[in-house]
Design a protein around this motif. Structure first.
Motif, PDB file in Angstrom:
ATOM      1  N   LEU A 316       0.808  -1.218   0.000  1.00  0.00           N
ATOM      2  CA  LEU A 316       0.000   0.000   0.000  1.00  0.00           C
ATOM      3  C   LEU A 316       0.841   1.268   0.000  1.00  0.00           C
ATOM      4  O   LEU A 316       0.302   2.373  -0.179  1.00  0.00           O
ATOM      5  CB  LEU A 316      -0.931   0.017   1.214  1.00  0.00           C
ATOM      6  CG  LEU A 316      -2.144  -0.918   1.135  1.00  0.00           C
ATOM      7  CD1 LEU A 316      -2.798  -1.050   2.505  1.00  0.00           C
ATOM      8  CD2 LEU A 316      -3.158  -0.423   0.115  1.00  0.00           C
ATOM      9  N   GLY A 317       2.147   1.140   0.208  1.00  0.00           N
ATOM     10  CA  GLY A 317       2.991   2.314   0.239  1.00  0.00           C
ATOM     11  C   GLY A 317       2.527   3.292   1.307  1.00  0.00           C
ATOM     12  O   GLY A 317       2.303   2.932   2.453  1.00  0.00           O
ATOM     13  N   GLY A 318       2.355   4.556   0.920  1.00  0.00           N
ATOM     14  CA  GLY A 318       1.934   5.573   1.875  1.00  0.00           C
ATOM     15  C   GLY A 318       0.461   5.916   1.794  1.00  0.00           C
ATOM     16  O   GLY A 318       0.050   6.998   2.230  1.00  0.00           O
ATOM     17  N   LEU A 319      -0.345   4.998   1.257  1.00  0.00           N
ATOM     18  CA  LEU A 319      -1.766   5.287   1.067  1.00  0.00           C
ATOM     19  C   LEU A 319      -2.562   5.303   2.362  1.00  0.00           C
ATOM     20  O   LEU A 319      -3.665   5.847   2.398  1.00  0.00           O
ATOM     21  CB  LEU A 319      -2.388   4.261   0.108  1.00  0.00           C
ATOM     22  CG  LEU A 319      -1.967   4.370  -1.361  1.00  0.00           C
ATOM     23  CD1 LEU A 319      -2.643   3.277  -2.184  1.00  0.00           C
ATOM     24  CD2 LEU A 319      -2.317   5.745  -1.921  1.00  0.00           C
ATOM     25  N   VAL A 320      -2.042   4.673   3.417  1.00  0.00           N
ATOM     26  CA  VAL A 320      -2.781   4.626   4.676  1.00  0.00           C
ATOM     27  C   VAL A 320      -1.884   5.064   5.821  1.00  0.00           C
ATOM     28  O   VAL A 320      -0.662   4.877   5.787  1.00  0.00           O
ATOM     29  CB  VAL A 320      -3.336   3.207   4.968  1.00  0.00           C
ATOM     30  CG1 VAL A 320      -4.346   2.795   3.909  1.00  0.00           C
ATOM     31  CG2 VAL A 320      -2.213   2.181   5.060  1.00  0.00           C
TER      32      VAL A 320
END
Length: 376
Positions: A316-320
């Motif tokens: 998700l990388g930095g999405l959450v």
């Protein structure tokens, strides 16, 4: 470079084919929601297939089964790893869950209201994504000063399988969570010279209380006011000390109600018998061992980092955003606070037991998705 060409579109994509993914798939099928489940390993329950041989659930079987399939009466109260793995495989077969193994999810992005999921087999577009990856896929391994100088074997507890060949070896176990306690005890029983490094102490509770799994007791105690919960914890501590003597591990500042304690007395018994030594936290590693925060040093052939795990959110990388424990911030237990149509199953860990929470959250996520689908 990530693949960008979408090869297929799906309504709901479940990431992970362990207990959380299986329970979610079963519940989605129950609600008639079409979906796909992707598992990075070569079998359902890949993580359970690769944990240490002696692992046994410390949660009772009545609160460890997945939706729709209880354990048989003949099953032991606390299931060994191999029995639980067979249960997962039987569960997938019974409900005809089509888990796609050998498909690793590498990146999850969101563009124009659609989830784009890059995998080792291509790129999928999905309306909804359920992250059911658990925590074992993301072991926490702190870096210690001098680590590059250490000449012995340095591994995380996730790589430990069995104590073969460890007799006579000097082993340092860093951390006293449940994995560290169980691995350290097993190694000591197999003839290794074991030391555990304890940074901030550990709460230790019995596996059973009056014949009931401590998990069952905790489940009902947590329904009481906090003051009564604390009184109950204090009473259990007093009774334990009267029966077993003063604790051999330092007590941490936090209550057993605020973090999962060490369950069972194998480690503390081994310490009391002189089979395991206790040191303070690790300050640095040396060429032949470690220096501890109290200034003492020790020589070791092997160092096992039983330093825990974090939620596997890498794709998700930095999405959450994450909470203090490293889990994605959520509302209603399973719904992302940051992204629409993103859900998490297997991300609630407390004394109720991870498997019990998985069953609860799989039901909730599937119901929310089914209801949302009908209103569109």
């Amino acid at each position: 470079m990530w693949r960008s060409r979408v090869t297929e579109r799906v309504g709901v994509l479940v990431v992970g084919g362990g207990p959380a993914g299986l329970a979610t798939s079963q519940q989605l099928r129950r609600h008639g929601v079409p979906h796909r489940v992707l598992e990075r390993g070569d079998t359902v329950g890949h993580t359970w297939a690769n944990l240490y041989d002696s692992l046994t659930l410390h949660t009772g079987k009545h609160m460890s089964s997945l939706p729709g399939m209880a354990f048989p009466r003949s099953a032991p109260l606390f299931l060994p790893r191999r029995d639980f793995l067979e249960y997962l495989r039987s569960y997938a077969a019974r409900f005809e869950l089509a888990i796609e193994t050998g498909c690793e999810v590498q990146r999850i992005t969101r563009t124009a209201g659609t989830w784009t999921v890059s995998t080792s087999r291509g790129v999928l577009a999905a309306d909804r994504v359920i992250v059911a990856t658990g925590i074992v896929a993301n072991p926490k391994a702190p870096h210690f000063p001098g680590e590059e100088r250490f000449a012995g074997r340095l591994t995380h507890s996730v790589a430990y399988r069995r104590p073969d060949g460890c007799a006579g070896r000097r082993v340092l176990v860093v951390g006293v969570g449940n994995s560290g306690a169980e691995i350290g005890s097993e190694l000591a029983g197999a003839g290794a010279q074991v030391t555990v490094a304890v940074r901030s102490g550990a709460n230790v509770v019995p596996l059973t209380l009056a014949g009931l799994p401590i998990q069952y007791v905790s489940y009902w105690v947590r329904k009481l006011p906090r003051r009564v919960q604390e009184w109950t914890v204090a009473l259990v501590r007093i009774v334990t000390e009267l029966r077993r003597g003063k604790p051999v591990l330092p007590r941490p500042a936090h209550s057993p109600l605020d973090a999962i304690p060490v369950i069972g007395f194998d480690l503390v018994d081994a310490i009391a018998q002189g089979l395991i030594a206790v040191r303070t936290g690790v300050a640095e590693l040396t060429a032949d061992g470690a220096r501890f925060t109290d200034g003492t040093v020790g020589q070791f052939d092997d160092i096992i980092l039983a330093t825990g795990f974090a939620a596997a959110l890498g794709p998700l990388g930095g999405l959450v955003q994450v909470d203090a424990k490293g889990f994605a911030q959520r509302r209603d237990r399973v719904v992302s606070r940051d992204q629409p149509r993103l859900y998490f199953v297997g991300h609630n860990y407390d004394a109720d037991g991870g498997l019990h929470n998985i069953s609860r959250d799989a039901r909730l996520a599937a119901r929310l998705i089914a209801t949302d689908s009908k209103t569109r």
